[in-house]
Design a protein around this motif. Structure first.
Motif, short mmCIF file in Angstrom:
data_model
loop_
_atom_site.label_atom_id
_atom_site.label_comp_id
_atom_site.label_asym_id
_atom_site.label_seq_id
_atom_site.Cartn_x
_atom_site.Cartn_y
_atom_site.Cartn_z
N HIS A 244 -18.48 -76.26 78.59
CA HIS A 244 -17.88 -75.11 79.24
C HIS A 244 -16.43 -74.95 78.80
N GLN A 245 -16.01 -73.69 78.73
CA GLN A 245 -14.63 -73.38 78.36
C GLN A 245 -14.31 -71.97 78.82
N SER A 246 -13.08 -71.76 79.26
CA SER A 246 -12.65 -70.43 79.70
C SER A 246 -11.56 -69.91 78.77
N SER A 247 -11.68 -68.65 78.37
CA SER A 247 -10.67 -68.02 77.52
C SER A 247 -10.90 -66.52 77.53
N ASN A 248 -9.93 -65.77 77.02
CA ASN A 248 -10.05 -64.32 76.91
C ASN A 248 -10.40 -63.95 75.47
N ARG A 249 -11.52 -63.25 75.27
CA ARG A 249 -11.92 -62.81 73.94
C ARG A 249 -12.97 -61.70 74.09
N TYR A 250 -13.30 -61.08 72.96
CA TYR A 250 -14.30 -60.02 72.99
C TYR A 250 -15.70 -60.60 73.18
N PRO B 196 -13.32 -69.61 67.78
CA PRO B 196 -12.47 -69.79 66.59
C PRO B 196 -12.34 -71.25 66.16
N PHE B 197 -12.13 -71.44 64.86
CA PHE B 197 -11.81 -72.75 64.32
C PHE B 197 -10.30 -72.91 64.23
N ALA B 198 -9.86 -74.13 64.11
CA ALA B 198 -8.42 -74.42 64.12
C ALA B 198 -7.70 -73.83 62.92
N GLU B 199 -8.33 -73.85 61.75
CA GLU B 199 -7.64 -73.44 60.53
C GLU B 199 -8.27 -72.20 59.91
N GLY B 200 -8.64 -71.24 60.75
CA GLY B 200 -9.17 -69.96 60.25
C GLY B 200 -10.67 -69.87 60.38
N GLY B 201 -11.16 -68.66 60.55
CA GLY B 201 -12.59 -68.45 60.67
C GLY B 201 -13.08 -68.70 62.08
N ALA B 202 -14.36 -68.50 62.30
CA ALA B 202 -14.95 -68.68 63.62
C ALA B 202 -16.45 -68.86 63.50
N LEU C 120 -10.54 -77.92 56.64
CA LEU C 120 -11.86 -77.31 56.81
C LEU C 120 -12.66 -77.59 55.54
N THR C 121 -13.92 -77.95 55.73
CA THR C 121 -14.79 -78.23 54.59
C THR C 121 -15.98 -77.29 54.62
N CYS C 122 -16.18 -76.57 53.53
CA CYS C 122 -17.35 -75.71 53.38
C CYS C 122 -17.75 -75.75 51.90
N ILE C 123 -18.86 -76.43 51.61
CA ILE C 123 -19.28 -76.62 50.23
C ILE C 123 -20.74 -76.21 50.08
N LYS D 289 -17.66 -78.49 57.91
CA LYS D 289 -16.98 -79.32 58.89
C LYS D 289 -15.67 -78.66 59.27
N ALA D 290 -15.45 -78.47 60.59
CA ALA D 290 -14.21 -77.84 61.06
C ALA D 290 -13.97 -78.27 62.50
N LYS D 291 -12.74 -78.09 62.95
CA LYS D 291 -12.38 -78.39 64.34
C LYS D 291 -12.23 -77.08 65.10
N TRP D 292 -12.63 -77.11 66.35
CA TRP D 292 -12.43 -75.94 67.20
C TRP D 292 -10.94 -75.69 67.39
N GLY D 293 -10.57 -74.43 67.47
CA GLY D 293 -9.18 -74.10 67.76
C GLY D 293 -8.77 -74.62 69.13
N LYS D 294 -9.70 -74.57 70.05
CA LYS D 294 -9.51 -75.12 71.40
C LYS D 294 -10.71 -76.00 71.70
N GLU D 295 -10.50 -77.30 71.73
CA GLU D 295 -11.62 -78.21 71.88
C GLU D 295 -12.18 -78.19 73.31
N PHE D 296 -13.47 -78.50 73.41
CA PHE D 296 -14.12 -78.55 74.71
C PHE D 296 -13.77 -79.86 75.42
N SER D 297 -13.51 -79.78 76.71
CA SER D 297 -13.18 -80.96 77.49
C SER D 297 -14.47 -81.65 77.95
N PRO D 298 -14.62 -82.95 77.72
CA PRO D 298 -15.83 -83.67 78.16
C PRO D 298 -16.02 -83.59 79.68
#
Length: 273
Positions: A244-250, A263-269, A132-135, A214-223
């Motif tokens: 579009h994406q389906s998941s359980n969350r608040y 969420p991001f793959a390596e922490g944060g959202a 994850l990159t945050c500068i 720069k970060a990756k989604w924890g669950k990437e979107f399907s094209p």
């Protein structure tokens, strides 16, 4: 904004002080458990105890209202952290009533406290570990005829992670240096916008800040799940592609807003409101 005194140094026509960013343990790509533990320990070590964040929260809320209200259909982007760091740096460069007003706005009771808080805020948001990159980057650009205190510029580099430069305002060379700095800090993603930024010959001091994330989604979107839908913009409805994406969350909602996090793959959202 500059305190008087001090003589121009030998490197006045270029770099005055250079910020040094922390080195972080890089994210391991193999199956080495010890390497993973070392990386995660490095991530935790980068965090700072911010203590009572109520003054920061208050500044972020008030300033967001100021910057984002009255947009009249215009898309706006606002980074509270960048404005916070810029104002904290201005407080370092001022004194008297002006400094007191800035300290009050930023929720600090002294310059020493603000320096420490700004440094802790910067470090708590910094990540550059290959996952994850945050500068947050800051810079000051001084007119070639301005005298400065080297100690103040060094403090800005050490506590605010801000680099400072001096040259001929309005010259092609100095404009190119500023544009190159902006492109370097933003990974070349804003070359068109940076190319339009120029200094004015009458400018005494210019302050520039950027944020690169720069970060990756924890669950990437399907094209395959991307399809056109209607977007209800302030200026009217328009057809555009929706992921579009389906998941359980608040899911949060109120009188005039709704919000959900991705969420991001390596922490944060990222929060969508």
């Amino acid at each position: 904004f500059l305190r008087p005194g001090g003589e121009l140094t030998a490197n006045a026509q270029g770099i005055i002080a250079q910020a040094q960013y922390p080195e972080m343990v890089q994210y391991p790509r193999g199956e080495d458990y010890n390497a993973y533990e070392a990386w995660w320990e490095g991530v935790r070590a980068q965090q700072r105890d911010l203590g009572d964040t109520a003054p920061l929260d208050a500044f972020f809320a008030r300033s967001a209202q100021t910057f984002l209200s009255g947009a009249d259909g215009e898309n706006r982007v606002y980074s509270p952290l960048n404005v916070y760091m810029a104002l904290a740096m201005q407080a370092q460069l001022t004194g008297g009533e002006t400094q007191a007003q800035l300290l009050d706005l930023l929720g600090s009771d002294s310059m020493d406290a603000l320096r420490q808080q700004a440094k802790d805020v910067w470090n708590s948001n910094y990540r550059n570990d290959g996952a994850l990159t945050c500068i947050l980057a800051s810079s000051l650009w001084l007119n070639q005829n301005v005298k400065f205190k080297q100690g103040t510029m060094d403090t800005l580099a050490q506590d605010f992670y801000a680099s400072s430069y001096q040259g001929e305002m309005g010259s092609a060379e100095f404009n190119k240096a500023l544009q190159d700095w902006l492109n370097e800090q933003t990974g070349g993603l804003l070359e068109e916008q940076a190319g339009n930024i120029e200094t004015d010959p009458n400018t005494i001091l210019a302050l520039a800040t950027t944020v690169y994330f720069k970060a990756k989604w924890g669950k990437e979107f399907s094209p395959e799940d991307t399809a056109p839908q209607t977007f209800h913009a302030p200026g009217g409805d328009m057809e555009t592609d929706f992921m579009h994406q389906s998941s359980n969350r608040y899911y949060y909602w109120g009188d005039k807003f709704a919000a959900v996090s991705q969420p991001f793959a390596e922490g944060g959202a990222m929060w969508f409101l």
